[in-house]
Write an enzyme that holds these catalytic residues in place. Structure first.
Site, PDB file in Angstrom:
ATOM      1  N   TYR A  67       0.847  -1.201   0.000  1.00 35.94           N
ATOM      2  CA  TYR A  67       0.000   0.000   0.000  1.00 35.94           C
ATOM      3  C   TYR A  67       0.891   1.263   0.000  1.00 35.94           C
ATOM      4  O   TYR A  67       0.665   2.188  -0.781  1.00 35.94           O
ATOM      5  CB  TYR A  67      -0.953   0.019   1.209  1.00 35.94           C
ATOM      6  CG  TYR A  67      -1.770   1.305   1.227  1.00 35.94           C
ATOM      7  CD1 TYR A  67      -2.803   1.500   0.317  1.00 35.94           C
ATOM      8  CD2 TYR A  67      -1.450   2.344   2.113  1.00 35.94           C
ATOM      9  CE1 TYR A  67      -3.514   2.686   0.279  1.00 35.94           C
ATOM     10  CE2 TYR A  67      -2.154   3.539   2.080  1.00 35.94           C
ATOM     11  CZ  TYR A  67      -3.194   3.701   1.166  1.00 35.94           C
ATOM     12  OH  TYR A  67      -3.888   4.880   1.132  1.00 35.94           O
ATOM     13  N   ARG A  97     -10.856   4.671   8.105  1.00 36.95           N
ATOM     14  CA  ARG A  97      -9.793   3.834   7.533  1.00 36.95           C
ATOM     15  C   ARG A  97      -8.588   3.718   8.460  1.00 36.95           C
ATOM     16  O   ARG A  97      -8.270   4.654   9.165  1.00 36.95           O
ATOM     17  CB  ARG A  97      -9.303   4.419   6.201  1.00 36.95           C
ATOM     18  CG  ARG A  97     -10.352   4.412   5.136  1.00 36.95           C
ATOM     19  CD  ARG A  97      -9.728   4.557   3.775  1.00 36.95           C
ATOM     20  NE  ARG A  97      -8.975   3.367   3.396  1.00 36.95           N
ATOM     21  CZ  ARG A  97      -8.305   3.258   2.245  1.00 36.95           C
ATOM     22  NH1 ARG A  97      -8.280   4.261   1.416  1.00 36.95           N
ATOM     23  NH2 ARG A  97      -7.672   2.152   1.940  1.00 36.95           N
ATOM     24  N   PHE A 118      15.425  19.518  -1.837  1.00 35.07           N
ATOM     25  CA  PHE A 118      14.037  19.118  -2.053  1.00 35.07           C
ATOM     26  C   PHE A 118      13.795  17.687  -1.545  1.00 35.07           C
ATOM     27  O   PHE A 118      12.776  17.402  -0.926  1.00 35.07           O
ATOM     28  CB  PHE A 118      13.726  19.236  -3.560  1.00 35.07           C
ATOM     29  CG  PHE A 118      12.413  18.655  -3.958  1.00 35.07           C
ATOM     30  CD1 PHE A 118      11.235  19.350  -3.723  1.00 35.07           C
ATOM     31  CD2 PHE A 118      12.343  17.416  -4.587  1.00 35.07           C
ATOM     32  CE1 PHE A 118      10.004  18.815  -4.099  1.00 35.07           C
ATOM     33  CE2 PHE A 118      11.123  16.881  -4.968  1.00 35.07           C
ATOM     34  CZ  PHE A 118       9.952  17.574  -4.718  1.00 35.07           C
ATOM     35  N   ARG A 127       2.033   8.636  12.860  1.00 35.74           N
ATOM     36  CA  ARG A 127       1.613   9.879  13.503  1.00 35.74           C
ATOM     37  C   ARG A 127       0.093  10.069  13.450  1.00 35.74           C
ATOM     38  O   ARG A 127      -0.516  10.581  14.393  1.00 35.74           O
ATOM     39  CB  ARG A 127       2.310  11.059  12.807  1.00 35.74           C
ATOM     40  CG  ARG A 127       2.020  12.411  13.427  1.00 35.74           C
ATOM     41  CD  ARG A 127       2.290  13.532  12.441  1.00 35.74           C
ATOM     42  NE  ARG A 127       1.496  13.358  11.234  1.00 35.74           N
ATOM     43  CZ  ARG A 127       1.755  13.962  10.070  1.00 35.74           C
ATOM     44  NH1 ARG A 127       2.785  14.751   9.941  1.00 35.74           N
ATOM     45  NH2 ARG A 127       0.980  13.749   9.035  1.00 35.74           N
TER      46      ARG A 127
HETATM   47 MG    MG Z   1      -5.341   8.781   0.585  1.00 30.72          MG
END
Ligand code: MG
Length: 380
Positions: free
Chosen positions: A178, A235, A295, A225
């Site tokens: 995921y 979720r 960055f 977190r």
């Molecule tokens: Mg999302």
């Protein structure tokens, strides 16, 4: 501003950074007008920049440091993925339509008439989608190298999000997959954009594992977190393979924030995320361009600072633990080098060791981890 300054009061360099960021920030200030009004007056490019600063304040500031050509590519990449995430996160959206849209979103990349009405759980996200034709026109003006990367990653991420809209994150393998779809692919896409810009070597785009780890380290930090916030919006992303060792239900931790089992679970989640840090070091070492380095590195330093703040901290289970904004300001303003970055990593690695009980299994794992990290740091 005042409460933020107060929190940084013991860190004078951060106070200075906060104040000068406020002055410098006016160049990249979040426009005061609502995004909806701006959509009527701004051209496509300016709308995209305004949308970026509205939907992601801190990211917009970091992005400004990139060279102009690459900056436009990264800006569009971010907005396209933000649109996909808005569709994914809209829980009122009928499931069948959502899956169809996630899987086919990439096909709209060149469709100048494409907009979406009333999707998104925040006003700015809804406006972005309602005026998505502007993003598409700005996208069409990018170099082909950038466009191909953006379409390819959009296709892969949309399909991955659709797969996970139908199943839960249960095993650690699910968790990694995921996170690969929603963040690892961002890391991989960014490496491809960096190579396409000519500012980094052509080989960087083939560093899939290291690029993936860059995304996983950030995403896992956010998932840890956001335990409390996610628990109350339908979720959850903590894998049962980990939390199931400590409780029967994920809500146990919010009901028993100080229980040793709750903290042990939290610390195992942090340890799992820290496993990606050696790859982060290897990746950052490959970067040659200073603006690209900053960055890429700034979010990683913010992530380890966040992990150090949440480690062994019962407040994760009852609210949001945040890192001082002054640290972000300092990292953004000062010329963050590889050496500085590695020093931050070392500094925080000592925090984890200090906060874990000597002799515990966790402490042993952390010792082995910090040894690996030290070796990686010395290699350079
Ligand atoms: Mg999302």
């Amino acid at each position: 501003m005042i409460p933020t300054l107060y929190k940084s009061a013991l860190h004078p360099r951060e106070v200075r950074a906060l104040l000068s960021l406020k002055i410098k920030g006016q160049r990249f200030a979040v426009p005061k007008e609502p995004l909806n009004t701006l959509a009527m007056t701004l051209n496509d490019e300016d709308f995209c920049c305004a949308a970026l600063s509205k939907v992601s304040r801190s990211f917009a500031v970091v992005i400004q440091q990139l060279s102009e050509n690459l900056r436009n590519g990264v800006c569009v990449f971010y907005l396209v993925l933000r649109a996909l995430d808005t569709i994914e996160d809209d829980m009122r959206f009928p499931q069948a339509e959502k899956l169809e849209l996630l899987r086919n979103f990439y096909k709209k990349s060149y469709d100048e008439d494409f907009t979406l009405q009333n999707i998104g759980d925040q006003e700015d996200y809804r406006v972005l989608l309602a005026h998505y034709d502007k993003v598409i026109r700005f996208f069409k003006g990018l170099d082909k190298g950038y466009r191909d990367v953006i379409v390819d990653i959009t296709k892969k991420m949309g399909n991955g999000m659709a797969d996970f809209a139908e199943k839960e994150v249960v095993t650690i393998e699910d968790y990694n997959l995921y996170c690969h779809y929603v963040a690892g692919l961002v890391g991989i896409g960014l490496s491809e954009l960096f190579s396409a810009s000519g500012l980094e070597s052509p080989g960087l785009k083939s560093q899939h594992d290291l690029s993936n780890s860059m995304g996983l380290f950030l995403q896992k930090t956010n998932i840890i977190r956001d335990y409390h916030e996610d628990l109350f919006s339908d979720r959850t992303f903590w894998p049962k393979e980990i939390w199931g060792k400590y409780a029967d239900k994920l809500t146990f931790f919010t009901e028993n924030p100080h229980a040793p089992k709750s903290l042990d679970c939290l610390n195992e989640m942090v340890m799992n995320a820290l496993g990606h840090l050696p790859d982060v070091v290897d990746y950052l070492r490959l970067l040659k361009d200073k603006s690209i380095f900053r960055f890429a590195a700034i979010p990683q330093v913010m992530a380890i600072a966040t992990l150090a703040a949440v480690f062994n901290n019962p407040k994760v289970f009852t609210g949001v633990v945040k890192v001082r904004k002054g640290l972000a300001a300092r990292l953004i303003l000062y010329d963050l080098s590889l050496d500085d970055t590695l020093k931050y990593f070392k500094k925080y690695s000592r925090v984890f060791l200090r906060k874990s009980p000597a002799g515990s299994e966790l402490h042993k794992q952390l010792l082995a981890w910090s040894k690996t990290l030290d070796q990686k740091i010395k290699e350079g």
